[in-house]
Design an enzyme around this catalytic site. Structure first.
Site, PDB file in Angstrom:
ATOM      1  N   HIS A   1      -9.700   1.525  -1.615  1.00 48.11           N
ATOM      2  CA  HIS A   1      -8.371   1.397  -1.497  1.00 48.11           C
ATOM      3  C   HIS A   1      -7.519   1.039  -2.495  1.00 48.11           C
ATOM      4  CE1 HIS A   1      -4.928   0.969   0.196  1.00 48.11           C
ATOM      5  NE2 HIS A   1      -4.909   0.616   1.426  1.00 48.11           N
TER       6      HIS A   1
ATOM      7  N   GLU B   1      -2.789   5.032  13.360  1.00 51.65           N
ATOM      8  CA  GLU B   1      -2.808   6.629  12.694  1.00 51.65           C
ATOM      9  C   GLU B   1      -2.902   8.023  13.683  1.00 51.65           C
ATOM     10  OE1 GLU B   1      -2.870   8.559   8.720  1.00 51.65           O
ATOM     11  OE2 GLU B   1      -4.031   7.046   8.323  1.00 51.65           O
TER      12      GLU B   1
ATOM     13  N   HIS C   1      -3.132   7.912   6.025  1.00 46.34           N
ATOM     14  CA  HIS C   1      -3.745   6.332   4.642  1.00 46.34           C
ATOM     15  C   HIS C   1      -5.399   5.834   5.441  1.00 46.34           C
ATOM     16  CE1 HIS C   1      -2.116   3.686   3.200  1.00 46.34           C
ATOM     17  NE2 HIS C   1      -2.125   2.348   4.394  1.00 46.34           N
TER      18      HIS C   1
ATOM     19  N   CYS D   1       0.507  -1.152   0.013  1.00 46.39           N
ATOM     20  CA  CYS D   1       0.453   0.033  -0.391  1.00 46.39           C
ATOM     21  C   CYS D   1       0.659   1.357  -0.347  1.00 46.39           C
ATOM     22  CB  CYS D   1      -1.336  -0.427   1.324  1.00 46.39           C
ATOM     23  SG  CYS D   1      -1.513  -1.591   1.373  1.00 46.39           S
TER      24      CYS D   1
ATOM     25  N   LYS E   1      -9.845   8.154   1.201  1.00 51.38           N
ATOM     26  CA  LYS E   1     -10.525   6.216   0.520  1.00 51.38           C
ATOM     27  C   LYS E   1     -11.726   6.104   0.849  1.00 51.38           C
ATOM     28  CE  LYS E   1      -6.144   4.458   1.765  1.00 51.38           C
ATOM     29  NZ  LYS E   1      -5.114   5.047   1.834  1.00 51.38           N
TER      30      LYS E   1
ATOM     31  N   PHE F   1       0.895  -3.454   4.637  1.00 53.49           N
ATOM     32  CA  PHE F   1       1.711  -4.338   4.621  1.00 53.49           C
ATOM     33  C   PHE F   1       3.498  -4.771   4.703  1.00 53.49           C
ATOM     34  CE2 PHE F   1      -2.943  -6.880   4.079  1.00 53.49           C
ATOM     35  CZ  PHE F   1      -3.468  -5.983   5.551  1.00 53.49           C
TER      36      PHE F   1
END
Length: 402
Positions: free
Chosen positions: A331, A305, A294, A162, A326, A390
């Site tokens: 995403h 976050e 994010h 990502c 998003k 990830f």
């Protein structure tokens, strides 16, 4: 060190087939997430996504090109044309020899994988098209952009889940800033919205069946999207000399690794990436007006976050605007940071902060100004854009109004 500016932007995503339409949708808080439409969607538990609709590849590319272009490459070339056309830059001579392209993607040609696995395993065919490998490889889009625009300098693809786009754009920025290249085409793309792509993500049990609600107390997971965002990063003096329209300046970046867990994010890793970007840019925390988060809509990501932002920005975090687009476009995995960069440009140029839509309930662990549901007018001089992937791979870019 050279100053680096953005002189062109292009996109195609669930909100629009160009930058103007995408920014209009962000301003309106419009949702591009809807029911998925592709073969065997009825076999999926997850049936929603930020799918690009009304895109007719056959009208844009000839038959020979279609044999070589996976959907993620088609998106890339579409967005690259808009970005380079807007920039007005022409790659000839020494400029072409030294300029290149760095793009991000996580999956590359997932649709091509899916189609050909189906052909071999389900339909029982013993042969696939001879161009399957060059069509599905992760560097296909970067290679085709380099060929289309005569980019003969450093050209490659970054794949860090990502954070792929942010890593790619950070590397492009570094090359221009160091003088290694006068200009770079950069960004990212993704197209995982096919049966195999969504089925794999279902296994993680992090997907929502109804909506993406980042930071909302009743959020229940992420929603996938698809598309591309492409930009022209250019040396400031070069851009000024040719009379280019400058969208904003890229002033810093940082990358970090959590070195902890393959899927669970780390507050410390995220904080180090944000702090590093500020330090690289020579910016104080209280100068930042907006962060494009994010913000995936998963409990682990959102809480981590927000805690990292609070730790880095201290009391300034109480007045700092942070939103996740998003919630509107989904995403885009490896392409997500590139599309989200558009929200930062809109904040800096137009003074419009894109909202986090779908926000319904306050969460005490996400007690920041997440710009809920409606866009906001604000004068912003500095913005950050976050990407936390990830594998614990983080990349943050800092941008400034010009």
């Amino acid at each position: 060190m050279k100053r680096v500016v953005i002189t062109g932007a292009g996109t195609i995503n669930a909100l629009g087939h160009c930058v103007a339409d995408t920014l209009e949708a962000m301003r309106e808080g419009r949702c591009g997430i809807g029911e998925l439409e592709f073969r065997d969607v009825d076999r999926l538990a997850i049936k929603i996504g930020g799918q690009v609709r009304g895109f007719e590849a056959e009208g844009r590319f000839n038959r020979q090109q279609m044999t070589l272009y996976d959907r993620f490459t088609q998106f890339t070339l579409t967005a690259a044309k808009e970005a380079i056309d807007q920039s007005g830059i022409e790659f000839h001579g020494d400029l072409a020899a030294r300029s290149g392209v760095v793009l991000g993607t996580a999956g590359g040609g997932v649709s091509t994988w899916d189609d050909n696995y189906r052909s071999v395993y389900e339909d029982g065919k013993n042969r696939v098209h001879p161009f399957v490998v060059p069509k599905l490889m992760n560097n296909a889009a970067a290679s085709h952009v380099s060929m289309e625009y005569n980019l003969k300098g450093p050209s490659f693809t970054v794949s860090t889940a990502c954070a792929s786009s942010n890593h790619a754009m950070a590397l492009a920025f570094s090359m221009v800033r160091s003088g290694a290249a006068p200009a770079m085409v950069t960004g990212g793309s993704e197209s995982m919205l096919c049966f195999g792509g969504v089925k794999a993500w279902e296994g993680l049990r992090v997907m929502s069946k109804d909506a993406c609600r980042p930071f909302s107390g009743n959020r229940n997971g992420m929603v996938q999207g698809e598309g591309a965002g492409i930009f022209v990063f250019e040396e400031y003096d070069h851009a000024r000399a040719r009379g280019a329209n400058i969208l904003c300046e890229v002033v810093g970046f940082a990358m970090s690794s959590d070195a902890a867990d393959i899927v669970m994010p780390s507050k410390q890793g995220a904080a180090r990436a944000m702090s590093g970007a500020l330090a690289d840019a020579g910016i104080n925390p209280d100068q930042v007006g907006y962060i494009n988060a994010h913000g995936t809509g998963t409990a682990a990501n959102d809480k981590t976050e927000c805690a990292a932002v609070a730790g880095v920005f201290g009391t300034h975090a109480d007045t700092l605007m942070i939103s996740s687009t998003k919630s509107m476009h989904g995403h885009l995995i490896g392409g997500t940071g590139a599309v989200e960069l558009l929200a930062c440009i809109m904040a800096l140029r137009d003074g419009i902060i894109a909202p986090t839509i779908g926000y319904e309930e306050a969460d005490p662990e996400c007690a920041l100004d997440v710009v809920p549901n409606e866009a906001r007018e604000a004068d912003v001089d500095v913005a950050l854009t976050n990407a936390f992937a990830f594998g614990g791979l983080n990349a943050v870019l800092a941008l400034r109004k010009v």
